[in-house]
Structures are given as structure tokens and as C-alpha cells.
Design an enzyme around this catalytic site. Sequence first.
Site, PDB file in Angstrom:
ATOM      1  CG  ASP A 116       1.221   6.604 -16.218  1.00 20.99           C
ATOM      2  OD1 ASP A 116       2.635   6.756 -16.527  1.00 20.99           O
ATOM      3  OD2 ASP A 116       0.369   8.169 -16.493  1.00 20.99           O
TER       4      ASP A 116
ATOM      5  CG  ASP B  76       2.435   9.254 -10.782  1.00 23.21           C
ATOM      6  OD1 ASP B  76       2.356  10.071 -10.100  1.00 23.21           O
ATOM      7  OD2 ASP B  76       2.888   8.507 -10.842  1.00 23.21           O
TER       8      ASP B  76
ATOM      9  CG  ASP C  50      -0.624  11.575 -18.190  1.00 26.39           C
ATOM     10  OD1 ASP C  50      -0.001  10.199 -18.110  1.00 26.39           O
ATOM     11  OD2 ASP C  50       0.198  12.228 -17.950  1.00 26.39           O
TER      12      ASP C  50
END
Length: 227
Positions: A11, A13, A178
Site C-alpha cells: 500500500d 499512503d 496499514d
Amino acid sequence: MSFPFDLILFDLDGTLIETAPEIADAVNDTLSECGRTGVSQQQVNDWIGHGTRELLIQALAFTDELSANEVRHSNSFPAIEAVFTRHYQRRCGTRSHLYPHVREALTALRGAGVKLVVMTNKEGRYTQTVLDAHQMAPLFDRVISGDTFPVKKPNPMGIAECMAQFGVTHQRCLFVGDSSIDVATARAGGIAVWAMPYGYNMGEPIEACSPDRVIADFSALTTLLNG
């Protein structure tokens, strides 16, 4: 001990790069120009995950006291989105930074022959701008954004496409993210998932999503690489 993965998808961001401050800046620049009240950094953090367009929709829904669907289909939204595009392109790279050990880990993994992919729900034009702002694009073998395919995370199409492209089996593929979206994507794709505790999981602890591992930072990848 040999490294257990031939392909790692990341991922963007909240995993590779801390981008929330400049996203909040761009959102509030947009809201101000359009005559609306600004939103807080925490609100923006909690809206990250479904793509920048959806984040803007959530911000407008909050400020205008409308449903997200009403904002999405309003006649005024395309013009506001165009304003946001201008502000976000200008803001990219101004207040974002790589998380600890990210560049070093990616460089070591790439040097060891591991295929590296960014898989984000952020739209492609913003993804490229953020990667370029931090000189990150050359480290990846492929970049999959929220508008690369007709579907985006948690749909696992990107995982399947990368495994086919690089000839990697499920057992040799890892997703690092995240959020609950990333964990769900990896589970749907039938691959392992490790999670970072410092990102944007819509205000919830990442442990609640039950990833295979929670790692403090990217040094866990290079430690594993070094056996």
C-alpha cells in the site's frame, strides 16, 4: 534461511509514505476556495483508504451535511473535484515523508531480485505525483492505482494480475499495508499480509484486522532478507 517471498505488494499512503498532512492541506485549500468550512487532520486520516476522490466526497458530505451519495451525484461535484486536483498536485511532496527504513528496505529487496509493486486506491495521477516527489518510482516493477482496473482494493484483481505477470505463486507473495482494506485484499487474494501499526486504519488498531504479522517498521523485511 532464504527469503520467503518473490513478490511483495505495498500500500502507499500510511505504509510507504506519510501523506495525510498534505492531503489535509489540499482538502482544506479546496473547501476554502469553494466557500466551505475546513476539516481536521484526524478526520482526513480516518477518511483515507478508499481513494482520494472518495475522501473528498466524505469531506464535502461532512461540511454540507449531505450523504456521500448525494455529493457523488451532485452537479457541483466535478467542478469541486477539479479544484481539488489543482491543489493536491501542488501540495504533493510538500509535507509528506517516507516512513523509517522504507527506502533502504526497498533498495535491498530489489537488489535481491524480489519484485516490488505499489497497490493503492489513490488515483493514478496522484500516485505518480507522490512517487515522483520522493524519487520512489524507479524502485517498483509495477504501480497499480485505484483507477488501473475497473475495481480497486479490497478486490484482489491487482494481486492476481501481478502473480500472473511475474510468475509467482500464492505462497511466495506478500502484501504489506496499514489498514483493514489491505488485510481484506490480501485475504481475498489468498496471500500473506503484514501490517504497519502507524498508518491510517480509519481510527481502529490494526491488530483488530488480524494480519499475519504486525511489524514496527520496514527493517523487519531486511532482517528477514539477511536471514
